[in-house]
Design an enzyme around this catalytic site. Structure first.
Site, mmCIF file in Angstrom:
data_model
loop_
_atom_site.group_PDB
_atom_site.id
_atom_site.type_symbol
_atom_site.label_atom_id
_atom_site.label_comp_id
_atom_site.label_asym_id
_atom_site.label_seq_id
_atom_site.Cartn_x
_atom_site.Cartn_y
_atom_site.Cartn_z
ATOM 1 N N ASP A 11 -12.446 -11.559 10.739
ATOM 2 C CA ASP A 11 -12.197 -12.515 9.667
ATOM 3 C C ASP A 11 -11.290 -11.816 8.649
ATOM 4 O OD1 ASP A 11 -12.292 -14.619 8.005
ATOM 5 O OD2 ASP A 11 -14.362 -14.360 7.344
ATOM 6 N N HIS B 172 0.867 -1.169 0.000
ATOM 7 C CA HIS B 172 0.000 0.000 0.000
ATOM 8 C C HIS B 172 0.899 1.212 0.000
ATOM 9 C CE1 HIS B 172 -2.820 2.874 2.051
ATOM 10 N NE2 HIS B 172 -3.600 2.329 1.162
#
Ligand SMILES: [Fe+2]
Lengths: 78, 562
Positions: B234, B11
């Site tokens: 998750d 990123h």
């Protein structure tokens, strides 16, 4: 005009690039279901067998390791 | 001695050059590629750094990469195992990248740049720690880093002294304050790694009424160390939160959907939770180190509200937050570490401004103007400040393009869009004409350092816009557009030494309008990186409803309605 050899190299490269486009996802697909899948099953079983005991620790800090990078250590990628 | 630092493949990639101990150049790849948060190998940024340092790749003594790729790969692989079979999509999309360039950086560098010297790899959080401490003004300091995740670590603590850094504790994946923040960001309908700042803005509009729910997401100890409830998250399964999370907080907001009080309150609770954890971490770190100084880095350190609370509510008296606190700053940390720690050279560089990017000559600006067929007035500084201040005081939205581009996500007066903070509608004007941001998002302000205390209850200088103090009583009426709903304001303090031009403009605006404060936001359109070159600036100027643009000494104004 391109020689026969050049044409063959270009052809072989084109075949390789196309094969790679199909082969890589196919290999990854197999790796995911035949490799990662069984590993997941084993890891879940192991987790079930060794249920985490309730934590009574006063801290969740863990001692840090591998942060004293010197010349030799920093040449390692792991 | 020349050291190049690189951060990429996740990123916001970046490159940084340290030459004989000085950071001479640093830039994010997105500014050149014009692709927001570009994660690719930063070849353009790298070339810029070499140019700025007037060297070639052959002259580099070391290249230092900001993390250990194999270590990170092990975590990614294990994450996919644990989230099987929900991790299928993530596995299929990420593995080709890993098997391509990510695990073969020295080879890739050789192929793409011809570099065949030594390539070093230091841990992700060591890069953050180095970026926080080594260019700080402190001889010694406590160091705290927190982000989503590096290789395994998500939070580290340590101490810096002289040219050395010691990291003595870590919290590791999947326990991550940054990932928790991102999970809630996604739940609130914003994009991961992009919407966290929006959620911080949204938080100022709500009440922290979900603290009980947040206490179920993570167990936090007195020393600030924490463990997330794995059943609630998750991280490899597509969205970042689990069905249990949804049962706890209700239905997630769809991207672009209506924002209700529930969303605002969840954001406010997230902010309070983050503050509570970081304040505990900081207090404990102070008790351990006894230092008065704190250095912060990692994406979590971009939370300017929390940063100021650390100054208000812990014994730390001085704080240095790396302006490129996110992963782009890892390139700077890696390069500094290469010089000070790997090469054992003493520190001598203090990062008192973030102006490390490219600059353009008057001739280049003239050429860019000519290409667009535009004519501009060239003015001496004093007159330029006066004329620009008059435009701003008349409510004109003005671009301010001066000198070297900033390194890091904030525009600090080199590639800025400025507005009049006295006008309560200025936020709406900026939104409707140029920025097209969500209406709840506040704007930051620049103020002369000498007069900052008149308006803001600042506990320390804030040169990098990384502190959000409360506005003083009465100030809110004078500069309503600078104030957030909760009474705070994100502030940049400007000194004459650090930025004589912006300082001159603020003084001129003070003389014209009575307040030496300006709304200062990044010069870009929604979804685009901040402008880099004069041509980028002209494109935004021409394609939006900006009123005026200052490019170096040149002033351009659009004709008003006939
Ligand atoms: Fe990071």
């Amino acid at each position: 005009m391109a020689s026969f050899k050049e044409t063959m190299v270009k052809f072989a490269r084109a075949v390789f690039v196309r094969a790679q486009k199909v082969l890589l996802p196919a290999c990854l697909f197999c790796a995911y279901f035949l490799g990662i899948g069984p590993m997941a099953a084993v890891s879940r079983l192991a987790r079930l067998l060794r249920r985490r005991a309730p934590e009574n620790a006063v801290t969740f800090w863990k001692p840090a390791a591998g942060y004293e990078a010197d010349e030799a250590e920093s040449l390692e990628q792991s | 001695m020349n050291i190049l630092g690189i951060s990429c493949y996740y990123h916001d990639s970046a490159a940084c050059l340290v030459k004989d101990g000085r950071v001479v150049a640093a830039a994010q790849e997105e500014r050149f590629s014009r692709r927001k948060n570009d994660p690719d190998l930063p070849l353009s940024a790298l070339n810029y750094c070499l140019q700025a340092g007037d060297i070639t790749m052959d002259a580099l003594d070391r290249v230092v990469f900001y993390e250990k790729p194999f270590l990170k790969f092990s975590r990614v692989l294990l994450g996919h195992v644990q989230a099987w079979p929900r991790s299928f999509g993530s596995f299929m999309s990420s593995m080709p990248l890993w098997l391509g360039e990510r695990l073969t950086l020295p080879l890739t560098l050789k192929e793409k740049t011809g570099y065949s010297g030594r390539t070093h790899f230091i841990k992700h959080h060591l890069s953050h720690a180095a970026a926080a401490f080594l260019p700080s003004p402190f001889e010694e300091a406590a160091i705290l880093t927190a982000d989503g995740v590096g290789e395994w670590a998500t939070t580290t603590r340590g101490r810096g002294a002289g040219s050395g850094i010691t990291i003595d504790g870590e919290i590791s994946f999947p326990d991550s304050l940054g990932l928790l923040y991102t999970a809630v960001t996604v739940f609130l309908g914003f994009e991961a790694n992009e919407g966290e700042g929006k959620v911080m803005g949204l938080a100022s509009c709500g009440q922290p009424s979900f603290m009980k729910e947040f206490s179920r997401l993570a167990e936090v100890k007195d020393d600030g160390s924490y463990r997330l409830d794995p059943g609630m998250f998750d991280f490899y399964g597509g969205r970042m939160y689990s069905p249990a999370f949804t049962r706890l907080f209700g239905e997630p907001r769809k991207p672009g959907g209506e924002l209700t009080d529930r969303h605002r309150d969840i954001a406010a609770s997230l902010q309070k939770f983050t503050e509570d954890v970081l304040l505990r971490l900081a207090r404990d770190l102070h008790a351990r180190t006894g230092s008065r100084n704190l250095c912060l880095a990692g994406g979590v350190a971009l939370n300017c509200v929390t940063n100021h609370k650390i100054l208000e509510e812990t014994p730390f008296r001085a704080i240095f937050v790396q302006p490129a606190a996110g992963d782009a700053g890892g390139a700077l940390g890696a390069a500094c570490y290469g010089y000070n720690c790997l090469s054992g050279r003493p520190r001598g560089f203090v990062m008192d401004n973030a102006l490390l990017g490219p600059e353009y000559t008057e001739r280049q600006i003239e050429l860019a103007l000519a290409r667009e067929g535009l004519k501009a007035e060239k003015l001496p500084d004093e007159l330029l400040f006066k004329r620009t201040a008059a435009l701003l005081a008349a409510g004109k939205v003005t671009g301010w393009f001066q000198g070297r581009m900033e390194f890091g996500p904030r525009a600090l007066g080199a590639r800025s869009l400025l507005g009049d903070p006295r006008n309560p509608k200025m936020k709406d004007i900026l939104n409707s004409r140029v920025k097209h941001r969500e209406p709840f998002r506040p704007y930051a302000s620049a103020v002369t350092a000498e007069r900052a205390q008149e308006y803001f209850d600042l506990r320390a200088p804030s040169p990098f816009m990384l502190l959000a103090p409360r506005t003083r009583a009465g100030a809110a009426d004078r500069i309503p557009a600078s104030c957030h709903d909760d009474g705070t304001a994100r502030v940049q303090t400007v000194t004459k030494t650090a930025d004589p031009k912006l300082h001159g403009l603020l003084e001129a605006f003070g003389a014209a309008a009575g307040v030496p404060v300006l709304i200062n936001t990044s010069f870009n359109r929604r979804g685009e990186p901040v402008v880099c070159s004069p041509s980028d600036a002209l494109r935004v100027y021409l394609e939006t409803e900006m009123d005026a643009l200052v490019l170096g000494p040149f002033l351009l104004e659009k004709a008003g309605p006939a």
